[in-house]
Design an enzyme around this catalytic site. Structure first.
Site, PDB file in Angstrom:
ATOM      1  N   LYS A  77      54.916 -67.359 -50.358  1.00 13.26           N
ATOM      2  CA  LYS A  77      55.708 -68.178 -49.655  1.00 13.26           C
ATOM      3  C   LYS A  77      57.057 -68.794 -50.606  1.00 13.26           C
ATOM      4  CE  LYS A  77      54.882 -72.775 -47.294  1.00 13.26           C
ATOM      5  NZ  LYS A  77      54.047 -73.999 -46.988  1.00 13.26           N
ATOM      6  N   SER A 152      53.348 -74.700 -42.086  1.00  9.88           N
ATOM      7  CA  SER A 152      54.576 -74.108 -42.425  1.00  9.88           C
ATOM      8  C   SER A 152      54.520 -72.657 -43.198  1.00  9.88           C
ATOM      9  CB  SER A 152      55.173 -75.048 -43.522  1.00  9.88           C
ATOM     10  OG  SER A 152      54.402 -75.333 -44.625  1.00  9.88           O
ATOM     11  N   SER A 176      49.090 -76.416 -43.892  1.00  8.32           N
ATOM     12  CA  SER A 176      50.085 -75.213 -43.782  1.00  8.32           C
ATOM     13  C   SER A 176      49.531 -73.894 -44.061  1.00  8.32           C
ATOM     14  CB  SER A 176      51.173 -75.725 -44.662  1.00  8.32           C
ATOM     15  OG  SER A 176      52.230 -76.607 -43.877  1.00  8.32           O
TER      16      SER A 176
HETATM   17  N1  GLN Z   1      52.261 -79.638 -40.286  1.00  5.51           N
HETATM   18  C1  GLN Z   1      52.171 -80.486 -41.271  1.00  5.51           C
HETATM   19  C2  GLN Z   1      53.546 -80.983 -41.400  1.00  5.51           C
HETATM   20  O1  GLN Z   1      54.455 -81.065 -40.924  1.00  5.51           O
HETATM   21  C3  GLN Z   1      51.798 -79.966 -42.425  1.00  5.51           C
HETATM   22  C4  GLN Z   1      52.696 -79.273 -43.162  1.00  5.51           C
HETATM   23  C5  GLN Z   1      52.253 -78.851 -44.862  1.00  5.51           C
HETATM   24  O2  GLN Z   1      51.067 -78.628 -44.904  1.00  5.51           O
HETATM   25  N2  GLN Z   1      53.203 -78.483 -45.530  1.00  5.51           N
HETATM   26  O3  GLN Z   1      53.546 -81.984 -42.370  1.00  5.51           O
END
Ligand code: GLN
Length: 468
Positions: A77, A152, A176
């Site tokens: 990532k 994400s 994420s």
């Molecule tokens: N979808 C969650 C958020 O928007 C998780 C994001 C993440 O785990 N980086 O915060």
């Protein structure tokens, strides 16, 4: 890629059925063929990957012993630093930032001989659940390109799901890794908080962030986890844990019936319950557990997370980090740099975070959320007195359509309902593909006891064997 499991690739390398160079060129060919459409990668490190492959092939030719991960193509990532290469966190503000050191996990992967193929797309600074918040355009779902990949870490999930690489790393602050794994039909594992160093991970919310693997099997996720876990002097929250695995004949899994009702698509519920039926009696026993307090987790997360985000984003000011905007005074530089460099979701979270931490609101929001966080942890502790792991869906729906929720932040945040509790409590959690609903993958989530990561992986492996 004809072979996508680590052990199969390893066996093919040592029996000379496939060279590492062949494996890497297959991987690059898959990226060339499919990434124009899917957009999993932000950067592909072709030359260094090919050079590494040749080096390992020479090693094999000379008869040296090969480590399990040696020669295996890996995607990262793009919020994980790789020395000397651009690391953007999918933000305009870092579009020309070159990392000056390797993240701890990258050092560990290099030591193990894994080959870094490239950097994958994400929601800007990991803030989002669909990869639509990337400054460089969304990643699409390989099962249906009109749908999101999840996020994400959408790029890493798609890179593995579409056979571009056998393994990838993501980061999980509130789901994420698990949510895109569920949307794309692969395994995604978030280790216990503190089990994997965060050194060299661009921070989103430091008390919640954790790096973990994507793979096509639990065994592969475990191999990667084994390589990256452990104490790092540069991350004071990281720990060395000596963990034994129980190898029980029967595992008791807790179903949080009172929590599982919230917003769950009945079609997903059916796939999940069918998997319980299949596993029941076959090395597994299912019991209901009361985890009502988890229904406060989402609200609590969306206070604590932006509070930490607002503090972590301060360093992108055009002075310490970030492409500097031209202006006459220092404060204008700060203002213009951030106004130009950050996307709308990042700005929204900085604003919410600054608000909940402000004098007069701190007690009502931030402090209260910290208390609720303790309640969530306690609720888990109590449930774990009776069960080995907790089972529930990873997401309330399958991958949604591109654009469906991007204009409605609240609808997007609701998607995180089942994933954020494990982050708040620092627990290990994994998403396994267990079936489909209307052609789209459905993920099952297993949550384990703190620092019992190998135990959770053993349970997940058993579940995978029983239900797949
Ligand atoms: N979808 C969650 C958020 O928007 C998780 C994001 C993440 O785990 N980086 O915060």
């Amino acid at each position: 890629m004809s072979i996508s499991k680590i052990r199969d690739l390893h066996d093919a390398f040592i029996s000379k059925k496939k060279s590492v160079s062949e494996h890497i060129s297959e991987s690059l060919a898959h990226i060339r063929a499919r990434d124009g459409e899917l957009h999993a990668f932000l950067d592909v490190h072709i030359e260094s990957a090919e050079r590494e492959a040749e080096r390992i092939d020479a090693k094999i030719a000379s008869g040296d012993k090969l480590g399990t991960l040696e020669g295996i193509g890996t995607a990262l990532k793009d919020n994980i630093l790789v020395k000397g290469t651009v690391t953007t966190a999918a933000s305009q503000i870092l579009k020309s930032y070159i990392a000056s050191y390797d993240a701890f996990v990258v050092e560990r992967l290099r030591d193990a001989g894994a080959i870094i193929i490239g950097k994958t797309n994400l929601d800007e600074f990991a803030m989002g659940g669909s990869t639509e918040n990337s400054a460089f355009g969304p990643t699409k779902n390989p099962y249906d390109i009109t749908r999101v990949s999840g996020g994400s870490s959408g790029g890493s999930a798609v890179a593995v799901a579409s056979d571009m690489v056998p393994i990838a790393l993501g980061s999980d602050t509130g789901g994420s890794i698990r949510q895109p794994a569920s949307f794309c039909g692969v395994v995604g594992f978030k280790p216990s908080y503190g089990r994997v160093s965060r050194s060299g991970l661009i921070a989103m919310a430091s008390s919640l962030d954790q790096i973990g693997p994507f793979a096509t099997s639990v065994e592969d996720a475990e191999i990667v986890f084994r390589a990256i876990e452990g104490k790092d002097p540069l991350d004071m929250t990281s720990q060395e844990i000596n963990e034994g695995v129980s190898n029980k004949k029967e595992y008791v899994l807790g179903i949080p019936e009172d929590f599982m009702k919230d917003g769950l698509d009945p079609k997903i519920e059916k796939v999940i319950r069918d998997s319980f039926k299949k596993a029941d009696g076959a090395n597994f026993k299912f019991v209901p557990v009361s985890l009502k307090d988890l229904s406060y987790a989402l609200a609590c997360y969306y206070i604590i997370m932006p509070a930490e985000v607002s503090s972590n984003m301060a360093r992108f000011d055009g002075m310490r980090y970030g492409d500097r905007a031209k202006a006459d005074t220092l404060f204008e530089v700060y203002g213009k740099t951030k106004a130009k460099g950050f996307g709308v979701e990042v700005k929204r979270r900085i604003a919410i975070g600054t608000y909940v931490l402000s004098h007069g609101y701190y007690d009502a929001y931030y402090l209260q959320a910290q208390r609720v966080r303790t309640l969530v942890s306690k609720a888990f502790d109590e449930a774990f007195l009776e069960v080995d792991a907790i089972v529930m869906p990873t997401t309330p729906s399958v991958a949604f359509k591109l654009g469906e929720k991007s204009q409605n932040p609240l609808a997007m945040y609701l998607e995180d309902i089942y994933t954020v509790p494990a982050n708040l409590a620092g627990l290990p959690a994994i998403s396994l593909p267990i079936g489909k609903s209307e052609g789209m993958p459905v993920g099952l989530q297993l949550i384990g006891k703190r620092f019992a990561d190998y135990e959770l992986l053993a349970i997940a492996k058993r579940f995978e064997e029983t239900v797949a």
